[in-house]
Design a protein around this motif. Sequence first.
Motif, PDB file in Angstrom:
ATOM      1  N   THR A  66       0.839  -1.189   0.000  1.00 51.32           N
ATOM      2  CA  THR A  66       0.000   0.000   0.000  1.00 51.32           C
ATOM      3  C   THR A  66       0.875   1.240   0.000  1.00 51.32           C
ATOM      4  O   THR A  66       2.027   1.197   0.412  1.00 51.32           O
ATOM      5  N   GLY A  67       0.314   2.327  -0.488  1.00 49.30           N
ATOM      6  CA  GLY A  67       1.042   3.588  -0.531  1.00 49.30           C
ATOM      7  C   GLY A  67       0.199   4.695   0.047  1.00 49.30           C
ATOM      8  O   GLY A  67      -0.905   4.476   0.518  1.00 49.30           O
ATOM      9  N   PRO A  68       0.698   5.952   0.003  1.00 50.62           N
ATOM     10  CA  PRO A  68      -0.011   7.063   0.614  1.00 50.62           C
ATOM     11  C   PRO A  68      -1.362   7.340  -0.013  1.00 50.62           C
ATOM     12  O   PRO A  68      -2.224   7.930   0.616  1.00 50.62           O
ATOM     13  N   ASN A  69      -1.568   6.924  -1.281  1.00 47.67           N
ATOM     14  CA  ASN A  69      -2.846   7.165  -1.936  1.00 47.67           C
ATOM     15  C   ASN A  69      -3.737   5.932  -1.965  1.00 47.67           C
ATOM     16  O   ASN A  69      -4.780   5.921  -2.607  1.00 47.67           O
ATOM     17  N   ASP A  70      -3.335   4.861  -1.308  1.00 44.77           N
ATOM     18  CA  ASP A  70      -4.149   3.662  -1.225  1.00 44.77           C
ATOM     19  C   ASP A  70      -5.363   3.951  -0.346  1.00 44.77           C
ATOM     20  O   ASP A  70      -5.214   4.431   0.782  1.00 44.77           O
ATOM     21  N   PRO A  71      -6.621   3.697  -0.844  1.00 44.09           N
ATOM     22  CA  PRO A  71      -7.804   4.006  -0.067  1.00 44.09           C
ATOM     23  C   PRO A  71      -7.826   3.341   1.301  1.00 44.09           C
ATOM     24  O   PRO A  71      -8.431   3.862   2.236  1.00 44.09           O
ATOM     25  N   SER A  72      -7.176   2.169   1.445  1.00 37.73           N
ATOM     26  CA  SER A  72      -7.219   1.463   2.726  1.00 37.73           C
ATOM     27  C   SER A  72      -6.412   2.167   3.796  1.00 37.73           C
ATOM     28  O   SER A  72      -6.584   1.910   4.986  1.00 37.73           O
ATOM     29  N   VAL A 114     -13.997   8.865   5.334  1.00 36.90           N
ATOM     30  CA  VAL A 114     -14.889   9.978   5.015  1.00 36.90           C
ATOM     31  C   VAL A 114     -16.323   9.473   4.913  1.00 36.90           C
ATOM     32  O   VAL A 114     -16.588   8.432   4.311  1.00 36.90           O
ATOM     33  N   VAL A 115     -17.234  10.221   5.511  1.00 35.15           N
ATOM     34  CA  VAL A 115     -18.666   9.987   5.335  1.00 35.15           C
ATOM     35  C   VAL A 115     -19.231  11.156   4.544  1.00 35.15           C
ATOM     36  O   VAL A 115     -18.968  12.315   4.867  1.00 35.15           O
ATOM     37  N   TRP A 156     -13.000  12.683  -3.505  1.00 36.33           N
ATOM     38  CA  TRP A 156     -12.316  12.354  -2.253  1.00 36.33           C
ATOM     39  C   TRP A 156     -11.630  10.997  -2.346  1.00 36.33           C
ATOM     40  O   TRP A 156     -10.520  10.825  -1.829  1.00 36.33           O
ATOM     41  N   ALA A 157     -12.267  10.040  -3.007  1.00 36.92           N
ATOM     42  CA  ALA A 157     -11.628   8.734  -3.182  1.00 36.92           C
ATOM     43  C   ALA A 157     -10.395   8.859  -4.070  1.00 36.92           C
ATOM     44  O   ALA A 157      -9.345   8.257  -3.794  1.00 36.92           O
ATOM     45  N   GLU A 158     -10.496   9.652  -5.142  1.00 40.20           N
ATOM     46  CA  GLU A 158      -9.341   9.849  -6.025  1.00 40.20           C
ATOM     47  C   GLU A 158      -8.192  10.548  -5.296  1.00 40.20           C
ATOM     48  O   GLU A 158      -7.029  10.352  -5.650  1.00 40.20           O
TER      49      GLU A 158
END
Length: 352
Positions: free
Chosen positions: A2-8, A13-14, A29-31
């Motif tokens: 995983t990296g800094p932009n990995d969603p996990s 966010v809600v 926000w996901a992007e």
Amino acid sequence: MTGPNDPSTGPSVVIAGVGRFGDLHARVWAEAGARIAGLVDPDADRLAEVGRTHRVARTGTDLAALLGQVRADIVVIASDEASHAELAMTALTTGSHVFVEKPLALSAADAWRIADIAQAHQRQVVVGHISRFTDQMTRMRARVERGAVGRLCALRLRRDFSRAWFLSFGDRVDPVWESCVHDIDLAISFAGTRVRRVMAMRSGAAGDAAPSVVTALLEFDSGVIATVESAWLVPFSAPGTLDDGPLDLDGAIVGEAEVLGLDGMLKQRLVSDALVEWTKAGVQVPDLSLWPEEDGAVGGALRREVRYSLAVCTGRGRPDLMPLEQACWGVEAAEAIIESLRTGAPVEPARR
């Protein structure tokens, strides 16, 4: 790996409010690296549709209830304007940072109440005044700050919307909160001080459409004056500016911004002839500043706004570009404009 932009690994966010813009926020926000942990909306059918689109399993019709089940580092509020204040206060009191679409609230009292709660809970609130994040406004503000126009004297701001938008959604609140609030905020960002006094009028010639045609004069503590004009009268035959893009919104935003100083003047047009498209669909003058598609992702001002908000809410950036205090000043000014429209007299914004 995983990296800094990995969603996990990103902040959770809600999204509260999953209409057209809430749906777009979920994507952006996901992007930007966030994990969309939940969605909230009173429309259960729409909620299910957007949940499937973004593969979000945790959904609900009540924000407080969902936050009792789902951890949210940030609550993104993209619901109808009248619900902004209550949802923001709910999110802050449960420990979440807040991004809220403009306007922050529909009263100065609620705006400052949100600011007090945010301070008490040591949470950040970023208000989505997207125009601050466009390339053009960023450069114009920097030029003013560096003295390119000398002493700032006056601002002229005009923003016209498609007539069809007013008939569709423009009258759910006073249009001052929908259209004028953009330019009230831009005027505050240039002047850097509070609004001292306002005088506003509607067009009597517009008949039933009078609420959609507003002109306001703002006087700032610094002595700078600004005119803010808005008319939701752009005809269907006008070239579209937002027809082809990630947001399903056919129509046009047409306007200008002028900054006048003792030593110079800056001017920007919202519709530019730098790119014109003549196709079977008609004539388009696509806006490339707000949320254009760029290499398969949403770019422009919306991407910069979201990345700024993520940095502020995760402690990696300072809340300097969109200070909460200035958003409160904007609500004060908008509230005063509406009162001036009602009374036909100058109004001094309520200050706490």
